[in-house]
Write an enzyme that holds these catalytic residues in place. Structure first.
Site, PDB file in Angstrom:
ATOM      1  CB  SER A 114      -0.913   0.008   1.232  1.00  0.00           C
ATOM      2  OG  SER A 114      -1.836  -1.056   1.197  1.00  0.00           O
TER       3      SER A 114
ATOM      4  CG  HIS B  35      -2.959   3.386   4.268  1.00  0.00           C
ATOM      5  ND1 HIS B  35      -3.493   2.915   5.443  1.00  0.00           N
ATOM      6  CD2 HIS B  35      -2.640   2.278   3.533  1.00  0.00           C
ATOM      7  CE1 HIS B  35      -3.499   1.592   5.432  1.00  0.00           C
ATOM      8  NE2 HIS B  35      -2.988   1.180   4.287  1.00  0.00           N
TER       9      HIS B  35
ATOM     10  NE  ARG C   8       0.970   4.741   8.344  1.00  0.00           N
ATOM     11  CZ  ARG C   8       0.829   3.432   8.302  1.00  0.00           C
ATOM     12  NH1 ARG C   8      -0.376   2.908   8.084  1.00  0.00           N
ATOM     13  NH2 ARG C   8       1.857   2.634   8.467  1.00  0.00           N
TER      14      ARG C   8
END
Length: 210
Positions: A15, A40, A37
């Site tokens: 990812s 994500h 982040r």
């Protein structure tokens, strides 16, 4: 049939590889964990275009965490998403005063939101803290008002309220205040998971750095 990656660590690595390969803006090394982040957590690569990180935000946030700073959130959902046990290793803790017994009545008397009241009733908690707002634009406005005084100024404001009434405008005001280190997602997008994920990115970076 599509073959899926099933090992958790491998899933995360892949990812992050995909996210890093797709980034279009020239981020600083210290900003990558926060940017990656956020993307994500949202599952939205286009979010990169509206992420705004103050030049001192990462360093001020990490310094505060390493000193055991308190993280103060606007709603319990942000608090729930923060890695509290990891934060404890740094000497810190998380607070949310939204559901304190006196908040609802005081908010009614003042004619303002509960989230706003929660900060107004505990201004002394702000100094040197990290504030993480993922839901209430009014809470962000109150924190900005309190931050005008040195004794009630946070070390870092993570202001990512979501919605169509006041969210964009409150984040614009935050970003205009370049005297205060901040991290935000401009526009109407945001939410508790994004606010929590920024805090966690900083926590894990602080732990790695020691």
């Amino acid at each position: 049939m599509t073959e899926f990656i099933l090992e958790p660590g491998q899933i995360e690595m892949e990812s992050m590889r995909i996210i890093r390969a797709g980034l279009k803006r020239p981020w600083l090394d210290q900003e990558y964990p926060v940017v990656e982040r956020l993307i994500h957590t949202s599952g939205d690569p286009s979010l990169e275009q509206v992420i705004a990180i103050h030049p001192q935000a990462i360093s001020c946030g990490l310094e505060a965490l390493k000193k055991g700073a308190t993280v103060i959130t606007d709603v319990e959902m942000v608090r729930a998403g923060i890695a509290k046990e990891k934060l404890k290793l740094l000497g810190g803790s998380v607070e949310c005063h939204l559901n304190d017994p006196e908040i609802a009545q005081q908010a009614k008397e003042w004619g303002i939101t509960r989230s706003m009241t929660a900060f107004r009733l505990h201004p002394e908690r702000l100094q040197g803290a990290i504030v993480a707002i993922g839901n209430a634009p009014t809470a962000l406005l109150e924190v900005l008002r309190l931050a005008e005084q040195a004794e009630t100024r946070p070390a870092l404001i993570i202001g990512i309220p979501v919605g169509f009434v006041g969210a964009k405008e409150s984040k614009d005001l935050l970003w205009e205040r370049q005297d205060i280190p901040s991290i935000t997602v401009l526009g109407t997008r945001g939410g508790s998971p994004l606010a929590a994920t920024v805090v966690n990115a900083l926590i894990y970076t602080a732990l790695r750095e020691g």
